[in-house]
Design a protein around this motif. Structure first.
Motif, PDB file in Angstrom:
ATOM      1  N   LEU A 180      35.463  37.174  31.696  1.00 20.62           N
ATOM      2  CA  LEU A 180      36.009  36.447  32.841  1.00 20.62           C
ATOM      3  C   LEU A 180      37.523  36.562  32.851  1.00 20.62           C
ATOM      4  O   LEU A 180      38.169  36.506  31.808  1.00 20.62           O
ATOM      5  CB  LEU A 180      35.603  34.976  32.790  1.00 20.62           C
ATOM      6  CG  LEU A 180      34.137  34.687  33.070  1.00 20.62           C
ATOM      7  CD1 LEU A 180      33.862  33.198  32.903  1.00 20.62           C
ATOM      8  CD2 LEU A 180      33.754  35.134  34.458  1.00 20.62           C
ATOM      9  N   GLY A 181      38.081  36.744  34.021  1.00 28.27           N
ATOM     10  CA  GLY A 181      39.532  36.838  34.153  1.00 28.27           C
ATOM     11  C   GLY A 181      40.057  38.258  34.042  1.00 28.27           C
ATOM     12  O   GLY A 181      41.241  38.489  34.245  1.00 28.27           O
ATOM     13  N   THR A 182      39.194  39.213  33.697  1.00 29.25           N
ATOM     14  CA  THR A 182      39.632  40.608  33.663  1.00 29.25           C
ATOM     15  C   THR A 182      38.940  41.358  34.795  1.00 29.25           C
ATOM     16  O   THR A 182      37.834  41.013  35.199  1.00 29.25           O
ATOM     17  CB  THR A 182      39.283  41.287  32.319  1.00 29.25           C
ATOM     18  OG1 THR A 182      37.865  41.302  32.166  1.00 29.25           O
ATOM     19  CG2 THR A 182      39.935  40.569  31.155  1.00 29.25           C
ATOM     20  N   ALA A 183      39.589  42.376  35.295  1.00 22.38           N
ATOM     21  CA  ALA A 183      39.027  43.154  36.390  1.00 22.38           C
ATOM     22  C   ALA A 183      37.915  44.061  35.872  1.00 22.38           C
ATOM     23  O   ALA A 183      38.064  44.689  34.828  1.00 22.38           O
ATOM     24  CB  ALA A 183      40.119  43.987  37.054  1.00 22.38           C
ATOM     25  N   PRO A 184      36.802  44.141  36.596  1.00 20.59           N
ATOM     26  CA  PRO A 184      35.732  45.055  36.189  1.00 20.59           C
ATOM     27  C   PRO A 184      36.205  46.512  36.263  1.00 20.59           C
ATOM     28  O   PRO A 184      37.054  46.872  37.076  1.00 20.59           O
ATOM     29  CB  PRO A 184      34.626  44.805  37.214  1.00 20.59           C
ATOM     30  CG  PRO A 184      34.937  43.468  37.801  1.00 20.59           C
ATOM     31  CD  PRO A 184      36.423  43.325  37.743  1.00 20.59           C
ATOM     32  N   ASP A 185      35.632  47.339  35.439  1.00 18.85           N
ATOM     33  CA  ASP A 185      35.935  48.766  35.391  1.00 18.85           C
ATOM     34  C   ASP A 185      35.325  49.455  36.616  1.00 18.85           C
ATOM     35  O   ASP A 185      34.118  49.334  36.846  1.00 18.85           O
ATOM     36  CB  ASP A 185      35.341  49.340  34.107  1.00 18.85           C
ATOM     37  CG  ASP A 185      35.568  50.825  33.929  1.00 18.85           C
ATOM     38  OD1 ASP A 185      35.928  51.525  34.895  1.00 18.85           O
ATOM     39  OD2 ASP A 185      35.372  51.299  32.797  1.00 18.85           O
ATOM     40  N   PRO A 186      36.127  50.185  37.412  1.00 16.95           N
ATOM     41  CA  PRO A 186      35.583  50.873  38.591  1.00 16.95           C
ATOM     42  C   PRO A 186      34.461  51.859  38.255  1.00 16.95           C
ATOM     43  O   PRO A 186      33.530  52.036  39.037  1.00 16.95           O
ATOM     44  CB  PRO A 186      36.791  51.605  39.181  1.00 16.95           C
ATOM     45  CG  PRO A 186      37.970  50.829  38.690  1.00 16.95           C
ATOM     46  CD  PRO A 186      37.575  50.317  37.331  1.00 16.95           C
TER      47      PRO A 186
END
Length: 175
Positions: free
Chosen positions: A11-17
């Motif tokens: 949570l709080g981190t951007a998911p990997d494209p």
């Protein structure tokens, strides 16, 4: 409760494209070609982001990459057609998904007829086809979500098997 899978993000981190593409690629989709006519020239683009939106009024939508040549052309034209592809038109899907292909004659070699309402080309072997007028356009990140008012419906080849895309590959329905 099962532990989270190792690919899940905190949570709080951007998911990997890249993981995003893998995850959404697990959703099987049909394949369609959207077409329009601009200044007497036929334009086409393969899409797998096509769906119904509303029964009252009848609305459908597709998503177009904003950097694709087709994007501005279809928005300017204001009318378009969708051909839902059978598995026999995989080559058409691949060809019309190729960036930078010549615009002139891009539908040569495929049987097409003109939509009765819009005049847009419709692939004659399509499972189903829909003619539309642009109803609304919404921003969707690097794509536009193009909502169309349904003007005409047809089932040119309803018995054919659909062309399916899943996990980055074309698939067939096992029967």
């Amino acid at each position: 409760m099962e532990p989270p899978c190792p690919e899940a993000h905190a949570l709080g981190t951007a998911p990997d494209p890249r993981l995003f593409r893998q995850v959404v690629g697990r959703f099987a989709t049909g394949v369609a070609v959207v077409t329009t006519v601009a200044d007497g020239v036929d334009h086409a683009m393969t899409v797998n982001a096509f769906t119904s939106v509303s029964l009252d009024p009848l609305l459908v939508m597709f998503c177009a990459d904003r950097t694709a040549r087709f994007h501005d052309t279809v928005l300017t034209a204001g009318t378009w057609a969708v051909s839902v592809l059978p598995d026999g038109l995989r080559a058409a899907s691949e060809h019309l998904a190729t960036r930078g292909r010549p615009i002139a004659g891009q539908l040569d070699g495929y049987r097409v007829h003109r939509g009765a309402v819009t005049g847009a080309p419709v692939l004659s072997e399509a499972l189903a086809s829909v003619e539309c007028r642009t109803h609304a356009v919404h921003e969707g990140g690097d794509h536009s979500i193009v909502v169309g008012e349904v003007l005409s419906l047809d089932l040119p080849n309803p018995e054919a098997e659909p062309l399916i895309f899943h996990d980055g590959r074309y698939r067939r329905i096992a029967r």
